[in-house]
Structure formats: C-alpha cells, structure tokens
Design an enzyme around this catalytic site. Structure first.
Site, mmCIF file in Angstrom:
data_model
loop_
_atom_site.group_PDB
_atom_site.id
_atom_site.type_symbol
_atom_site.label_atom_id
_atom_site.label_comp_id
_atom_site.label_asym_id
_atom_site.label_seq_id
_atom_site.Cartn_x
_atom_site.Cartn_y
_atom_site.Cartn_z
ATOM 1 N N LYS A 1 2.441 -3.382 7.264
ATOM 2 C CA LYS A 1 2.664 -3.568 5.816
ATOM 3 C C LYS A 1 4.115 -3.201 5.467
ATOM 4 O O LYS A 1 4.759 -3.873 4.664
ATOM 5 C CB LYS A 1 1.688 -2.710 4.995
ATOM 6 N N THR B 1 0.826 -1.206 0.000
ATOM 7 C CA THR B 1 0.000 0.000 0.000
ATOM 8 C C THR B 1 0.866 1.263 0.000
ATOM 9 O O THR B 1 2.016 1.222 0.436
ATOM 10 C CB THR B 1 -0.891 -0.001 1.271
ATOM 11 N N ASP B 2 0.281 2.358 -0.448
ATOM 12 C CA ASP B 2 1.015 3.640 -0.396
ATOM 13 C C ASP B 2 1.135 4.163 1.039
ATOM 14 O O ASP B 2 1.910 5.060 1.317
ATOM 15 C CB ASP B 2 0.339 4.697 -1.291
ATOM 16 N N GLU B 3 0.347 3.558 1.967
ATOM 17 C CA GLU B 3 0.336 4.086 3.337
ATOM 18 C C GLU B 3 1.678 3.894 4.040
ATOM 19 O O GLU B 3 1.963 4.565 5.032
ATOM 20 C CB GLU B 3 -0.814 3.458 4.135
ATOM 21 N N TYR C 1 -1.466 -0.494 11.051
ATOM 22 C CA TYR C 1 -1.661 -1.156 9.747
ATOM 23 C C TYR C 1 -0.471 -0.882 8.824
ATOM 24 O O TYR C 1 0.160 -1.814 8.313
ATOM 25 C CB TYR C 1 -2.964 -0.677 9.087
HETATM 26 P P1 NAD Z 1 -9.619 -7.217 2.456
HETATM 27 O O1 NAD Z 1 -9.559 -6.926 3.926
HETATM 28 O O2 NAD Z 1 -10.856 -6.926 1.695
HETATM 29 O O3 NAD Z 1 -9.297 -8.759 2.208
HETATM 30 C C1 NAD Z 1 -8.288 -9.447 2.882
HETATM 31 C C2 NAD Z 1 -8.472 -10.934 2.631
HETATM 32 O O4 NAD Z 1 -7.404 -11.638 3.306
HETATM 33 C C3 NAD Z 1 -9.781 -11.510 3.187
HETATM 34 O O5 NAD Z 1 -10.373 -12.367 2.247
HETATM 35 C C4 NAD Z 1 -9.352 -12.271 4.424
HETATM 36 O O6 NAD Z 1 -10.193 -13.387 4.724
HETATM 37 C C5 NAD Z 1 -7.960 -12.714 4.022
HETATM 38 N N1 NAD Z 1 -7.098 -12.961 5.206
HETATM 39 C C6 NAD Z 1 -6.924 -12.147 6.273
HETATM 40 N N2 NAD Z 1 -6.084 -12.717 7.147
HETATM 41 C C7 NAD Z 1 -5.710 -13.915 6.609
HETATM 42 C C8 NAD Z 1 -4.849 -14.953 7.031
HETATM 43 N N3 NAD Z 1 -4.201 -14.885 8.203
HETATM 44 N N4 NAD Z 1 -4.680 -16.021 6.224
HETATM 45 C C9 NAD Z 1 -5.331 -16.096 5.034
HETATM 46 N N5 NAD Z 1 -6.173 -15.156 4.597
HETATM 47 C C10 NAD Z 1 -6.357 -14.074 5.377
HETATM 48 O O7 NAD Z 1 -8.365 -6.468 1.846
HETATM 49 P P2 NAD Z 1 -8.203 -5.721 0.444
HETATM 50 O O8 NAD Z 1 -8.691 -4.335 0.580
HETATM 51 O O9 NAD Z 1 -8.712 -6.593 -0.639
HETATM 52 O O10 NAD Z 1 -6.620 -5.643 0.348
HETATM 53 C C11 NAD Z 1 -5.863 -6.714 -0.219
HETATM 54 C C12 NAD Z 1 -4.380 -6.361 -0.158
HETATM 55 O O11 NAD Z 1 -4.151 -5.154 -0.876
HETATM 56 C C13 NAD Z 1 -3.870 -6.128 1.266
HETATM 57 O O12 NAD Z 1 -2.586 -6.674 1.355
HETATM 58 C C14 NAD Z 1 -3.831 -4.618 1.389
HETATM 59 O O13 NAD Z 1 -2.827 -4.212 2.291
HETATM 60 C C15 NAD Z 1 -3.503 -4.208 -0.033
HETATM 61 N N6 NAD Z 1 -3.998 -2.881 -0.460
HETATM 62 C C16 NAD Z 1 -5.306 -2.540 -0.276
HETATM 63 C C17 NAD Z 1 -5.747 -1.289 -0.721
HETATM 64 C C18 NAD Z 1 -7.189 -0.887 -0.596
HETATM 65 O O14 NAD Z 1 -7.526 0.272 -0.893
HETATM 66 N N7 NAD Z 1 -8.098 -1.744 -0.190
HETATM 67 C C19 NAD Z 1 -4.859 -0.410 -1.340
HETATM 68 C C20 NAD Z 1 -3.517 -0.803 -1.503
HETATM 69 C C21 NAD Z 1 -3.106 -2.049 -1.066
HETATM 70 P P1 TYD Z 2 -10.569 4.217 4.596
HETATM 71 O O1 TYD Z 2 -11.579 3.781 3.592
HETATM 72 O O2 TYD Z 2 -10.616 3.601 5.971
HETATM 73 O O3 TYD Z 2 -9.130 4.038 3.932
HETATM 74 P P2 TYD Z 2 -7.661 4.493 4.461
HETATM 75 O O4 TYD Z 2 -7.748 4.908 5.872
HETATM 76 O O5 TYD Z 2 -6.876 3.225 4.309
HETATM 77 O O6 TYD Z 2 -7.236 5.582 3.540
HETATM 78 O O7 TYD Z 2 -10.698 5.786 4.796
HETATM 79 C C1 TYD Z 2 -10.562 6.681 3.711
HETATM 80 C C2 TYD Z 2 -10.596 8.095 4.280
HETATM 81 O O8 TYD Z 2 -11.901 8.350 4.831
HETATM 82 C C3 TYD Z 2 -9.613 8.306 5.434
HETATM 83 O O9 TYD Z 2 -9.091 9.631 5.354
HETATM 84 C C4 TYD Z 2 -10.472 8.166 6.679
HETATM 85 C C5 TYD Z 2 -11.831 8.675 6.226
HETATM 86 N N1 TYD Z 2 -12.995 8.033 6.873
HETATM 87 C C6 TYD Z 2 -13.990 8.824 7.455
HETATM 88 O O10 TYD Z 2 -13.930 10.072 7.433
HETATM 89 N N2 TYD Z 2 -15.054 8.189 8.042
HETATM 90 C C7 TYD Z 2 -15.156 6.818 8.096
HETATM 91 O O11 TYD Z 2 -16.137 6.305 8.659
HETATM 92 C C8 TYD Z 2 -14.132 6.039 7.479
HETATM 93 C C9 TYD Z 2 -14.200 4.536 7.497
HETATM 94 C C10 TYD Z 2 -13.067 6.679 6.879
#
Ligand code: NAD
Ligand code: TYD
Length: 354
Positions: free
Chosen positions: A164, A134-136, A160
C-alpha cells in the site's frame, strides 16, 4: 454528468461507497470495476444492481488494456480506487499477489488515467484520481498519546502495508511528475456490514455463532482505532468533492481498543443477541501464536479533515458495534454463502496448529 470509475466496489468498503454514490448522485454514472476475488461479492450490492446510473464490469485492474478501454468507452473523469488485496495474514503467506494487485494494479490505473486525460481536450481540468489507503503505511506506535498525522514518516512492516505504501508513492509521483490531480487518504480499521469474515470482527462473530475457537494473536494487547464503514464512505464522498488536489487526509474514529477488550465486548454482545447465558462463549477465547511482525498500535489524528472539511464520525462505537453484530446474526445466508468453499480451506490452513 460525472462518470466515476470505482475499483473494488464489490468488496467491503467499496460496496458502501458504490451504494452511497449511486443513491446520492442519480446524475452520475458509476462504473464499478472488480475482479471478484474471494473478497468481492455482488451480493453486497443487490439493492442497487438495477439502478440506471450503475454499471458493473468484472475485470482485473492489472489488465492495462481493459482499463484503457474503460476510460475511452465511458469517458471517465473521476477515479475512486479501492481495489486491493487487503488482509495482512494473507500477505504474510503470499506477498507476490499483494505486490501485483496493490502496486502494479494501481500503476495500471494511473497510467490509463494519464493517457486518457492527457489526450482529452480539457486535459486534467475537472478530473480527479482518489486513492484509498490505510494507516498501516505509517508503521506502529508505542502505547501512549502519539498519533499518526499526515506528516508521519512511512514505515510499513507487513507485505500488505509495504504494497500500500508503494502504491501511495506512485500516486503522489503521478501528481509531481505529470500534474495529475490526485488525492490520497489513509484510514484506520473499518468495521460494519459486508466485511469478509477473515478480519477480526466478522470472523469472531461467525465463530461464536458456530461455537468455534476465537484465535487471539499473542496476548491480545495490540491496539486498533475502529471506524464505522459508513462514516468512512461519507468521508470519501466529502473528500472526493471538496478535498484539495495533491493533499493527504487521515481518516479515523478516535476510537482505540485493545484487541482483548474489544473481543470481550463482541463475545458479550453476541451472547446477549443470541439469547445465550452471560459468559456462555467465554471458553471460546483462545490465545494463539502471535502474527509475524504484528504492529502494536495504530491511532489516527484526523484533525486536519475535521478542521478543513468539517468531517467527524457520526456513530458512537457502542451503537456501531451493536448494529454490526446484529447485521451479521440477521444475515446468516450471506455469511453461510461467503464462508463456504475456498474460505473453509483457507480457514483450516490459517488456523491449523496455531
Ligand atoms: P476488501 O478485501 O473487502 O475488498 C477488495 C475488493 O477489491 C474486492 O471486491 C476484490 O474483488 C477487489 N479486487 C481485488 N483485487 C482486484 C484486482 N486485481 N482487480 C480488481 N478488483 C480487485 O477490501 P476493503 O477492506 O474493502 O478495503 C478497500 C480499500 O480500502 C483497500 O484499498 C484497503 O487497502 C483500504 N483500507 C481498508 C481498511 C479496512 O479496515 N478494511 C482500512 C483502511 C484502508
Ligand atoms: P485485522 O482485522 O486482520 O486488521 P489489521 O491487521 O489490518 O489491523 O486484525 C485486527 C487486529 O486483530 C490485529 O491486531 C490482529 C488481531 N487479530 C487476532 O487477534 N485474531 C485474528 O484471528 C485476526 C484476524 C486478527
């Protein structure tokens, strides 16, 4: 035939990646390892679960014996690792779970891959370990024109992003120490269908349809860079096949939104699609206590990926957000099922008194 282990394939991004690979590469065998935590949902993959080139395994990436068993049973030659605990607010309440899954889980996969591949007669040839990050991990930007590049120093602030960042370091260490062919990508915020409704966009859509308050953290001035999830999945496909080993690629949509501006678009679009009068849900917008350690701004410079591999986002945000909101409103059953039980308890705990 390639045998690819995708972890976290029942989650939000993982389900789009699994679907893309199963449909696009009938000669690959896709093995999806997922623990099915609250965020994992097999309903996300109903349309492909019967495919001949697809196998689902319910299990924990931290279970080293299980993971080693998968490598030897399926002769895995590629890993796309998405399994993670992914929600910042949960990491603030329970950081241990994040260290366990994101750090130890990643290490367990790396070590299992190393043992299997080093024992293989071809060694690391034709193998690939692709870690999705992630970019975070880069921390927070000030308002302005600065972007995260692949050279930006890691500076994570939440449990988090710290977990990562740590997993990214382990992946790179396995390249540098053992010569494992690894790739890491760091992507900005994703949006689209099948995202668990604790993240901003699906949470707010779900709350609008249920006429619940929309909790805006702080003043809603934080900025995120939003990418449609299928564009991320396309980038993962491209990088898995064409990316250079040991490289890092940033992925992002060049699509920055202040939270409050995005929220107003969501409210307006939901009201229109629900047939409500304009402004009908404006009263749900509620400013609440800010998230602890809330990063001000994320913005990705994805020019390396565009220059070297020709990737760019395909969808305009206006179209992507409309498509996304429509999807959640049309898939009420999916939303109702996923928000029953544990999620309701979590919701009360998270937002009570905020
Ligand atoms: P998500 O939370 O929707 O899904 C995570 C999945 O991993 C779930 O299906 C969960 O059951 C599985 N999981 C969790 N713990 C596990 C374990 N111990 N063993 C096996 N499976 C397990 O997450 P997402 O948003 O789809 O993100 C997927 C990946 O992409 C993550 O690594 C996250 O850090 C990265 N990512 C997400 C975003 C975003 O905006 N959502 C952006 C950049 C990177
Ligand atoms: P989120 O979807 O949790 O992603 P991330 O924290 O990984 O960027 O949140 C996106 C943005 O929205 C973040 O600045 C936090 C804000 N946010 C709210 O203001 N209210 C909420 O209930 C949630 C879940 C997020």
């Amino acid at each position: 035939m390639k045998k690819i282990l995708i972890t976290g394939g029942a989650g939000f991004i993982g389900s789009h990646v699994v679907r893309l690979f199963v449909n696009k590469y009938p000669d690959y065998h896709i093995i999806n390892l997922d623990k099915l935590t609250y965020a994992g949902n097999l309903a996300n993959l109903q349309d492909i679960e019967q495919a001949e080139n697809y196998t689902f395994v319910k299990g924990d990436i931290c279970d080293f014996e299980l993971v080693c068993g998968l490598f030897s049973r399926y002769k895995i030659d590629g890993v796309i690792h998405l399994a993670a605990e992914s929600h910042v607010d949960r990491s603030i309440k329970d950081p241990f779970t994040f260290a366990r899954t994101n750090v130890i889980g990643t290490l367990s996969l790396l070590q299992a891959a190393r043992l299997a591949w080093e024992a293989d007669e071809k060694g690391y040839e034709g193998k690939r370990f692709y870690h999705i990050s992630t970019d975070e991990v880069y921390g927070a930007l000030e308002m302005g024109n600065e972007f995260f590049t692949e050279q930006t120093k890691y500076d994570p602030h939440s449990p988090y992003s710290a977990s990562k960042a740590s997993s990214d370091h382990f992946v790179r260490a396995f390249h540098d120490t053992y010569g494992m062919p690894t790739i890491v990508t760091n992507c900005s915020n994703n949006y689209g269908p099948y995202q668990f409704p604790e993240k901003l966009i699906p949470l707010f859509i779900n709350n609008i349809r249920n006429r619940r308050p929309l909790p805006v953290y702080g003043k809603g001035e934080n900025v995120r860079d939003w990418l449609y999830v299928e564009d991320h999945a396309r980038a993962i496909d491209l990088i898995f096949h064409k990316g250079k080993v040991a490289e890092t690629y940033n992925i992002g949509g060049h699509n920055e939104w202040r939270n409050i501006d995005l929220i107003r678009v969501i409210v307006r679009t939901c009201d229109r699609l629900l047939g409500n009068a304009e402004g009908a849900s404006d009263d749900l917008i509620t400013f609440v206590k800010d998230r602890a350690g809330h990063d001000l701004r994320y913005a990705i410079d994805a020019s390396k990926l565009q220059r070297e591999l020709g990737w760019e986002p395909s969808l305009q945000f206006e179209e992507g957000i409309e498509r996304t909101i429509r999807w959640y409103l049309d898939n009420e059953e999916w939303l109702n099922n996923i928000t029953s039980g544990d999620y309701e308890r979590y919701y009360d705990e998270m937002y009570r008194g905020r």
